[in-house]
Design a protein around this motif. Structure first.
Motif, PDB file in Angstrom:
ATOM      1  N   HIS A 239       0.858  -1.192   0.000  1.00  0.00           N
ATOM      2  CA  HIS A 239       0.000   0.000   0.000  1.00  0.00           C
ATOM      3  C   HIS A 239       0.890   1.236   0.000  1.00  0.00           C
ATOM      4  O   HIS A 239       1.784   1.356   0.834  1.00  0.00           O
ATOM      5  N   HIS A 240       0.634   2.139  -0.954  1.00  0.00           N
ATOM      6  CA  HIS A 240       1.435   3.365  -1.062  1.00  0.00           C
ATOM      7  C   HIS A 240       0.805   4.492  -0.270  1.00  0.00           C
ATOM      8  O   HIS A 240      -0.409   4.517  -0.039  1.00  0.00           O
TER       9      HIS A 240
ATOM     10  N   THR B 256      -2.777   6.703  -1.019  1.00  0.00           N
ATOM     11  CA  THR B 256      -3.713   5.985  -1.884  1.00  0.00           C
ATOM     12  C   THR B 256      -4.967   5.645  -1.061  1.00  0.00           C
ATOM     13  O   THR B 256      -4.922   5.623   0.168  1.00  0.00           O
TER      14      THR B 256
ATOM     15  N   GLN C 167      -7.697   4.076   1.168  1.00  0.00           N
ATOM     16  CA  GLN C 167      -7.692   2.968   2.119  1.00  0.00           C
ATOM     17  C   GLN C 167      -9.101   2.404   2.275  1.00  0.00           C
ATOM     18  O   GLN C 167      -9.339   1.223   2.104  1.00  0.00           O
TER      19      GLN C 167
ATOM     20  N   ARG D  47      -7.445   7.783   3.413  1.00  0.00           N
ATOM     21  CA  ARG D  47      -6.291   7.458   2.582  1.00  0.00           C
ATOM     22  C   ARG D  47      -5.141   7.023   3.489  1.00  0.00           C
ATOM     23  O   ARG D  47      -5.098   7.374   4.663  1.00  0.00           O
ATOM     24  N   TRP D  48      -4.199   6.246   2.920  1.00  0.00           N
ATOM     25  CA  TRP D  48      -3.070   5.748   3.705  1.00  0.00           C
ATOM     26  C   TRP D  48      -2.162   6.902   4.126  1.00  0.00           C
ATOM     27  O   TRP D  48      -1.756   7.713   3.307  1.00  0.00           O
TER      28      TRP D  48
ATOM     29  N   MET E 297       2.969   3.754   4.475  1.00  0.00           N
ATOM     30  CA  MET E 297       2.965   2.691   3.466  1.00  0.00           C
ATOM     31  C   MET E 297       3.151   1.344   4.143  1.00  0.00           C
ATOM     32  O   MET E 297       3.663   1.263   5.264  1.00  0.00           O
TER      33      MET E 297
ATOM     34  N   GLN F 158      -4.103  -7.935  10.778  1.00  0.00           N
ATOM     35  CA  GLN F 158      -3.785  -7.866   9.337  1.00  0.00           C
ATOM     36  C   GLN F 158      -3.954  -9.240   8.687  1.00  0.00           C
ATOM     37  O   GLN F 158      -3.781 -10.268   9.327  1.00  0.00           O
TER      38      GLN F 158
ATOM     39  N   TYR G  10       3.992  -1.763   8.619  1.00  0.00           N
ATOM     40  CA  TYR G  10       3.394  -0.447   8.385  1.00  0.00           C
ATOM     41  C   TYR G  10       4.447   0.588   8.772  1.00  0.00           C
ATOM     42  O   TYR G  10       4.926   0.606   9.903  1.00  0.00           O
TER      43      TYR G  10
END
Length: 385
Positions: free
Chosen positions: A274-275, A278, A280, A285-286, A289, A361, A367
């Motif tokens: 995950h960037h 971007t 989520q 949004r994240w 990353m 997760q 993370y």
């Protein structure tokens, strides 16, 4: 006549109005009661839904608490395994060194035994040519003195060699005893490792069941979004607490990350799952990353600093935060176990945790987040390309 007709019309109109009013009153009363009943029904349904949501939230909270306990247990077991692995590696090195020393001593012992044989042989040959035989043969006193000194030196060399041989033999026995002890310790550690790994597997199975149940409870997008928002609020709250604690106890000079942008080592190497920034979930949004990596891999500090948070945090699992000074912090979440505690000072590339999938997760990874004065920034831009 015209007045009578007019009066009659007024009476008829008044009568019609009264009739209409009575009809309205007659029909409106049941309708109002029906609406009131509907309103009460809606209120009851809202109350029922709220009770259901409250019960569901309580269940989720209970499950999250169970997940926390399970993941903390996994972390403790993983730390034991990590420690036992390190002890085993040290023990293997020690055993190898002992074996080398044992071989050296055995060679030394053989050399000393050969020397002793040679000395005994020489002394035997010299004994055959005794002083009495020399006297009878008429040899001069100078030669006799020289032979006497030679015999004395030979005797001293033999005694010294015997002492050295005895010392070597004793040392060999000691090394053999140490080797036996360390091999026994190695065997015990291997058994312990096997037990701990079995325990870890059982704990992980229980955790997977809990994670599946939580995901079942959070199956609707709105519930999942609400959970993510709550998790982020918890993180922000912990950041504020950690920052305050770091400021209060700052004793280590830290220069921040500004001069090292694009030069920091990666905390782990792997594919980015995950960037930063971007989507989520929903509008979320994240803020960092996620880097994919096998469970148990070492997580390295990207720069020197002080540990200001090291605990389990809902949604992020076992999280570790390093304060680098000047408002710069790095975050490491989803870990299987933490190798550092609050207050520890760490250096760049120092192992601080082991990769995991804590926090519920679905797959193993790290993370990673960087914040400057509390604001998230793209962490990839700070790492070496």
């Amino acid at each position: 006549m015209r007045d009578k007709i007019k009066h009659l019309g007024n009476i008829l109109r008044a009568s019609a109005l009264c009739t209409g009013a009575l009809l309205c009153l007659t029909f409106s009363q049941p309708s109002l009661a029906s609406n009131q009943n509907q309103l009460e029904g809606v209120k009851k349904e809202i109350s029922r839904q709220q009770d259901q949501l409250s019960t569901k939230q309580k269940k989720i909270n209970t499950l999250q608490q169970s997940l926390k306990q399970q993941e903390l247990a996994i972390a403790a077991t993983a730390q034991k395994i990590h420690k036992a692995d390190n002890q085993l590696k040290q023990l293997d090195r020690s055993i190898s060194k002992l074996q080398q020393e044992q071989q050296r001593l055995q060679q030394q012992q053989l050399g000393q035994q050969e020397m002793l044989k040679e000395l005994l042989s020489t002394q035997y040959r010299q004994g055959k040519n005794s002083q009495l035989a020399s006297l009878l043969s008429g040899e001069d006193s100078t030669e006799l003195d020289r032979m006497s000194i030679y015999a004395e030196r030979l005797s001293e060399a033999r005694a010294k060699t015997l002492d050295e041989l005895a010392a070597t033999t004793t040392e060999l026995q000691l090394k053999a005893h140490q080797l036996t002890q360390q091999r026994q310790q190695q065997k015990t550690l291997l058994t312990q490792l096997k037990t701990e790994k079995s325990t870890l597997e059982n704990e992980q199975r229980q955790r997977h069941k809990t994670v599946r149940t939580i995901r079942g409870q959070l199956k609707s997008d709105s519930q999942y979004l609400s959970e993510l928002k709550s998790n982020e609020q918890r993180l922000v709250k912990e950041i504020a607490k950690a920052k305050a604690a770091a400021e209060a106890a700052r004793r280590v000079p830290m220069d921040g990350l500004a001069r090292h942008k694009g030069k920091l080592p990666w905390p782990v190497t792997g594919a980015i799952l995950h960037h930063y920034d971007t989507p989520q979930q929903g509008e979320l949004r994240w803020k960092g990353m996620v880097i994919g990596k096998a469970t148990g891999s070492q997580v390295k500090a990207v720069y020197s600093g002080k540990i200001v948070f090291a605990d389990w945090l809902r949604g992020y699992g076992l999280m570790l935060v390093i304060d680098h000074g000047k408002g710069d912090m790095s975050f490491y979440g989803y870990n299987q176990t933490l190798l550092k505690k609050v207050g520890d000072v760490v250096q760049a590339n120092e192992a601080i945790a082991l990769v995991g999938d804590s926090g519920g997760q679905e797959r193993s990874g790290l993370y990673f987040e960087i914040r400057r004065k509390g604001n998230p920034t793209n962490p990839k831009g700070w790492l070496k390309r």
